[in-house]
Design an enzyme around this catalytic site. Structure first.
Site, PDB file in Angstrom:
ATOM      1  CB  ALA A 271      46.597  34.511  52.455  1.00  0.00           C
TER       2      ALA A 271
ATOM      3  NE  ARG B 291      50.829  38.192  47.158  1.00  0.00           N
ATOM      4  CZ  ARG B 291      50.829  37.313  46.171  1.00  0.00           C
ATOM      5  NH1 ARG B 291      51.056  36.036  46.431  1.00  0.00           N
ATOM      6  NH2 ARG B 291      50.607  37.690  44.929  1.00  0.00           N
ATOM      7  CG  HIS B 292      46.864  40.850  48.005  1.00  0.00           C
ATOM      8  ND1 HIS B 292      46.644  39.791  47.145  1.00  0.00           N
ATOM      9  CD2 HIS B 292      47.942  41.500  47.519  1.00  0.00           C
ATOM     10  CE1 HIS B 292      47.529  39.818  46.182  1.00  0.00           C
ATOM     11  NE2 HIS B 292      48.352  40.838  46.381  1.00  0.00           N
ATOM     12  N   GLY B 293      44.851  38.319  50.052  1.00  0.00           N
ATOM     13  CA  GLY B 293      44.446  36.958  49.684  1.00  0.00           C
ATOM     14  C   GLY B 293      44.380  36.772  48.177  1.00  0.00           C
TER      15      GLY B 293
END
Ligand SMILES: *[C@@H]1O[C@H](CO)[C@@H](O)[C@H](O)[C@H]1NC(C)=O
Ligand SMILES: *[C@@H]1O[C@H](CO)[C@@H](O)[C@H](O)[C@H]1NC(C)=O
Length: 487
Positions: free
Chosen positions: A412, A88-90
């Site tokens: 994240a 997952r994106h930060g």
């Protein structure tokens, strides 16, 4: 109300300006009282999908780039030959929608201030006044983009994974890394930051080049894989665009638990209760999490709620994830079949190549997506499933639920499949084993609780999904069937 913790109480008494400036002194102050989590609010465990990664993995606080090895990870005669990671994106900015609501709430508090003549006669504990003065530093352009802290989340994750699996992230494999990303900026930026972290791993001290100039070029965008939910007609019609699909979320917003908080907060902030609603409370709660995650400060927004309130607001967030991304509707998880099958295609291919003593063509596959990518996949695999569904009416019964998005998909968050080749195996089957890691901790298999599985057994366990879940069919809307279309 303000007694959630010694740390909270102290900051709530301090003037807002001092608070904004006093990150480090507040850190020191809080650490005396709460040695476990430093610049954390006691509300941190309840932020759901807005949880910071280090709040789930506190061991990172001692050194976010230091390698940490789960003792359950295989070693010795088994060597990792492939890693497939879903990341997952930060940490990100609030969305434009959240920022608009925050502005609305802020306006409400400022209007209140002028009604009172701004005298603040109630003294230093007037939280409403502190909030009206607290800077609103979020602007529309930020709309969900990755923040600097989010880049750091990714660089540090890259450094840790590279030292955890040195053979996979070896220099000679560098050109064979495969990166796939969702088209959203926060994901593309996350993949770029991850690459920069890897660059640091290979060339300590050298500044990383632009991602476009790196050996294998920029990551490949693939929304069919990373945003499968946007491409599933059935999901879109029955859940995403369906006003009644999130019935329990809406019912909980007006239910007794939320009403209690509304009344309490209206009294504390001295605003009419009718001017507030569950969405505004939720955005106030999230602002506490955003200020903490993005700015590293504990804002007075955190002082609006105590821990019991936070648990209710966490449940509201989890209810939405449950009905939209989790077990609430079968299509939520079925829509991720393509991604699931894609992972197994990679693993199959690696097994095949290893059996033929060929080099593994893609030893490391890194896929950057969303909480909405991970939750359906974990549900498809049977993880975090409670006996009873989460509803608007069983908040108390669900206090100890498994489905807590903050523990599963913080910023994240990452789900990693590690394929091992084992020497001295007695049978061909025993040569290949798999472990899964969720947020760098070994995730026991949903069906056996074992920490490792033979690859063949894993494949067998999920053979129905692998064989008969075809996204094209799963996602097709049931057509009116008045006439038989057999001919
Ligand atoms: C919307 O959701 C409700 C509740 O699950 C369901 O009964 C209804 O059929 C759905 N509507 C559509 C158009 O799919
Ligand atoms: C549609 O009609 C066919 C043929 O009569 C039948 O086999 C099938 O089960 C029907 N499908 C649904 C969803 O009712």
């Amino acid at each position: 109300m303000l007694r959630a913790s010694g740390c909270l109480l102290r900051t709530s008494v301090a003037p807002a300006a001092a608070l904004a400036a006093a990150l480090f002194s507040s850190l020191a102050r809080c650490s005396l009282l709460e040695p476990r989590d430093l610049v954390a609010s006691s509300l941190s465990p309840y932020f759901g999908t807005k949880t910071r990664y280090e709040d789930v993995n506190p061991l990172l606080l001692s050194g976010p780039e230091a390698p940490w090895r789960d003792p359950e990870l295989l070693e010795g005669s088994c060597t990792p030959v492939q890693l497939v990671a879903l990341i997952r994106h930060g940490t990100r900015y609030p969305t434009a929608k959240q920022i608009r609501k925050l502005r609305q709430l802020h306006g409400l508090l400022q209007a209140r201030g002028s009604r009172d003549g701004g005298a603040g006669s109630t003294g230093s504990r007037d939280l409403g006044a502190a909030l009206a003065d607290w800077p609103l530093w979020y602007a529309d352009w930020m709309d969900g983009q990755l923040v600097e802290k989010g880049r750091q989340d990714m660089r540090q994750l890259a450094l840790r994974l590279a030292s955890l699996f040195p053979a996979l992230f070896s220099r000679e494999n560098y050109g064979r890394l495969r990166l796939i990303t969702s088209s959203k900026h926060r994901c593309m930026d996350s993949s770029a930051a991850f690459l920069q972290g890897l660059w640091q791993h290979y060339h300590p001290g050298l500044p990383p080049p632009d991602v476009a100039d790196m050996e294998f070029g920029p990551p490949t965008v693939n929304d069919k894989l990373m945003r499968f939910f946007d491409h599933c007609e059935k999901f879109l019609t029955e859940v995403e665009k369906n006003a009644t699909a999130l019935y329990h979320v809406e019912a909980f917003k007006t239910g007794p638990e939320m009403q209690n908080i509304l009344k309490k907060v209206a009294a504390t902030l001295q605003v009419p209760v009718n001017d507030l609603n569950a969405d505004l409370l939720q955005v106030a709660f999230f602002t506490c999490s955003f200020d903490l995650a993005i700015k590293g400060v504990k804002s007075p927004w955190c002082d609006v709620f105590d821990i019991d309130d936070a648990k209710v607001l966490e449940y509201l967030n989890d209810l939405k994830q449950y009905w939209k991304r989790g077990y609430g509707y079968t299509i939520n998880s079925r829509s991720s079949c393509t991604l699931f099958q894609d992972i197994f295609r990679h693993l199959d291919k690696a097994v095949e190549q290893k059996q033929r003593s060929q080099p593994i063509s893609s030893p490391v596959i890194l896929q950057f997506g969303h909480a909405e990518t991970l939750l359906p996949l974990l549900s498809l695999m049977g993880y975090f499933k409670d006996k009873e569904p989460l509803t608007a009416y069983n908040y108390k019964e669900q206090m100890h639920r498994k489905f807590r998005s903050g523990l599963i998909v913080p910023y994240a968050s990452n789900l990693i499949f590690v394929l091992y080749h084992c020497e001295n195996a007695k049978t061909p089957k025993e040569q290949f084993r798999v472990q899964m890691l969720l947020n760098e901790k070994v995730l026991p298999l949903a069906y056996s609780q074992e920490t490792v599985s033979f690859y063949e057994d894993l494949r067998n366990h999920y053979k129905d999904i692998l064989q008969s879940c075809q996204t094209s069919e799963e996602c097709e809307l049931a057509r009116a069937n008045s006439t038989s279309d057999e001919l």
